[in-house]
Design a protein around this motif. Structure first.
Motif, PDB file in Angstrom:
ATOM      1  N   PHE A  54     -10.897  -9.034  -4.739  1.00 33.46           N
ATOM      2  CA  PHE A  54     -10.769  -9.168  -6.193  1.00 33.46           C
ATOM      3  C   PHE A  54      -9.848  -8.117  -6.786  1.00 33.46           C
ATOM      4  O   PHE A  54      -9.693  -8.043  -8.007  1.00 33.46           O
ATOM      5  CB  PHE A  54     -12.145  -9.097  -6.854  1.00 33.46           C
ATOM      6  CG  PHE A  54     -13.052 -10.224  -6.460  1.00 33.46           C
ATOM      7  CD1 PHE A  54     -14.305  -9.969  -5.922  1.00 33.46           C
ATOM      8  CD2 PHE A  54     -12.659 -11.543  -6.615  1.00 33.46           C
ATOM      9  CE1 PHE A  54     -15.146 -11.011  -5.542  1.00 33.46           C
ATOM     10  CE2 PHE A  54     -13.499 -12.590  -6.248  1.00 33.46           C
ATOM     11  CZ  PHE A  54     -14.740 -12.320  -5.704  1.00 33.46           C
ATOM     12  N   GLY A  55      -9.254  -7.302  -5.921  1.00 32.44           N
ATOM     13  CA  GLY A  55      -8.294  -6.313  -6.392  1.00 32.44           C
ATOM     14  C   GLY A  55      -8.893  -5.012  -6.869  1.00 32.44           C
ATOM     15  O   GLY A  55      -8.173  -4.143  -7.359  1.00 32.44           O
ATOM     16  N   GLY A  56     -10.204  -4.856  -6.725  1.00 33.24           N
ATOM     17  CA  GLY A  56     -10.841  -3.661  -7.234  1.00 33.24           C
ATOM     18  C   GLY A  56     -10.633  -2.427  -6.383  1.00 33.24           C
ATOM     19  O   GLY A  56     -10.848  -1.297  -6.838  1.00 33.24           O
ATOM     20  N   TYR A  57     -10.223  -2.638  -5.142  1.00 27.84           N
ATOM     21  CA  TYR A  57      -9.987  -1.515  -4.242  1.00 27.84           C
ATOM     22  C   TYR A  57      -8.618  -1.680  -3.610  1.00 27.84           C
ATOM     23  O   TYR A  57      -8.276  -2.761  -3.114  1.00 27.84           O
ATOM     24  CB  TYR A  57     -11.058  -1.457  -3.153  1.00 27.84           C
ATOM     25  CG  TYR A  57     -10.773  -0.416  -2.095  1.00 27.84           C
ATOM     26  CD1 TYR A  57     -10.247  -0.781  -0.852  1.00 27.84           C
ATOM     27  CD2 TYR A  57     -11.012   0.929  -2.329  1.00 27.84           C
ATOM     28  CE1 TYR A  57      -9.965   0.166   0.117  1.00 27.84           C
ATOM     29  CE2 TYR A  57     -10.737   1.887  -1.370  1.00 27.84           C
ATOM     30  CZ  TYR A  57     -10.219   1.500  -0.156  1.00 27.84           C
ATOM     31  OH  TYR A  57      -9.936   2.444   0.793  1.00 27.84           O
ATOM     32  N   THR A  58      -7.841  -0.609  -3.637  1.00 32.49           N
ATOM     33  CA  THR A  58      -6.544  -0.602  -2.979  1.00 32.49           C
ATOM     34  C   THR A  58      -6.411   0.673  -2.150  1.00 32.49           C
ATOM     35  O   THR A  58      -7.063   1.688  -2.427  1.00 32.49           O
ATOM     36  CB  THR A  58      -5.385  -0.658  -3.992  1.00 32.49           C
ATOM     37  OG1 THR A  58      -5.495   0.447  -4.898  1.00 32.49           O
ATOM     38  CG2 THR A  58      -5.393  -1.967  -4.781  1.00 32.49           C
ATOM     39  N   ASN A  59      -5.573   0.598  -1.155  1.00 34.33           N
ATOM     40  CA  ASN A  59      -5.315   1.764  -0.309  1.00 34.33           C
ATOM     41  C   ASN A  59      -3.866   1.714   0.155  1.00 34.33           C
ATOM     42  O   ASN A  59      -3.314   0.608   0.345  1.00 34.33           O
ATOM     43  CB  ASN A  59      -6.260   1.777   0.894  1.00 34.33           C
ATOM     44  CG  ASN A  59      -6.282   3.127   1.585  1.00 34.33           C
ATOM     45  OD1 ASN A  59      -6.010   4.156   0.969  1.00 34.33           O
ATOM     46  ND2 ASN A  59      -6.606   3.132   2.867  1.00 34.33           N
ATOM     47  N   TYR A  60      -3.277   2.891   0.327  1.00 33.70           N
ATOM     48  CA  TYR A  60      -1.850   2.959   0.635  1.00 33.70           C
ATOM     49  C   TYR A  60      -1.580   3.936   1.767  1.00 33.70           C
ATOM     50  O   TYR A  60      -2.297   4.929   1.942  1.00 33.70           O
ATOM     51  CB  TYR A  60      -1.066   3.407  -0.602  1.00 33.70           C
ATOM     52  CG  TYR A  60      -1.230   2.493  -1.780  1.00 33.70           C
ATOM     53  CD1 TYR A  60      -2.110   2.793  -2.806  1.00 33.70           C
ATOM     54  CD2 TYR A  60      -0.504   1.308  -1.868  1.00 33.70           C
ATOM     55  CE1 TYR A  60      -2.278   1.953  -3.887  1.00 33.70           C
ATOM     56  CE2 TYR A  60      -0.658   0.459  -2.951  1.00 33.70           C
ATOM     57  CZ  TYR A  60      -1.548   0.788  -3.953  1.00 33.70           C
ATOM     58  OH  TYR A  60      -1.694  -0.059  -5.018  1.00 33.70           O
TER      59      TYR A  60
END
Length: 116
Positions: A54-60
């Motif tokens: 749902f896009g609530g968590y991102t990591n790079y």
């Protein structure tokens, strides 16, 4: 069948920006996390960015933090990668990825070349 189609790559000067897109089909897009990877010549494929379903968590990747943003549109079944302040070392083929039932699916990739 699962299909991932990347677009938006190209030649850009150092310091420039690109927005990559990955159009997904053949699976229920909104219930799966998505990722972007890249592979430079002679190097292993590496994770660039990850986004939860749902896009609530991102990591790079550390190498791209602060310069890249991953996002998704669960209506359009598309995941995006906005890349800014590009460097020559960002030159690579960029791939969209989804893992379904422990199996990895990949697109054909889109070439990003950062050069003056």
């Amino acid at each position: 069948q699962v299909q991932l189609v990347e677009s938006g790559g190209g030649l850009v000067q150092p310091g420039g920006s690109l927005r990559l897109s990955c159009a997904a089909s053949g699976f229920t897009f909104s219930i799966y996390a998505m990722s972007w990877y890249r592979q430079a010549p002679g190097k292993e494929r590496e994770l660039v960015a990850f986004i939860s379903r749902f896009g609530g968590y991102t990591n790079y990747a550390d190498s791209m933090k602060g310069r890249v943003t991953i996002s998704r549109d669960n209506v359009k079944n598309t995941v995006y990668l906005q890349m800014n302040s590009l460097k020559p070392e960002d030159t690579a083929v960029y791939y969209c990825n989804v893992k379904i039932a422990q199996e990895d699916y990949w697109g054909q990739g889109t070439q990003v070349t950062v050069s003056s």
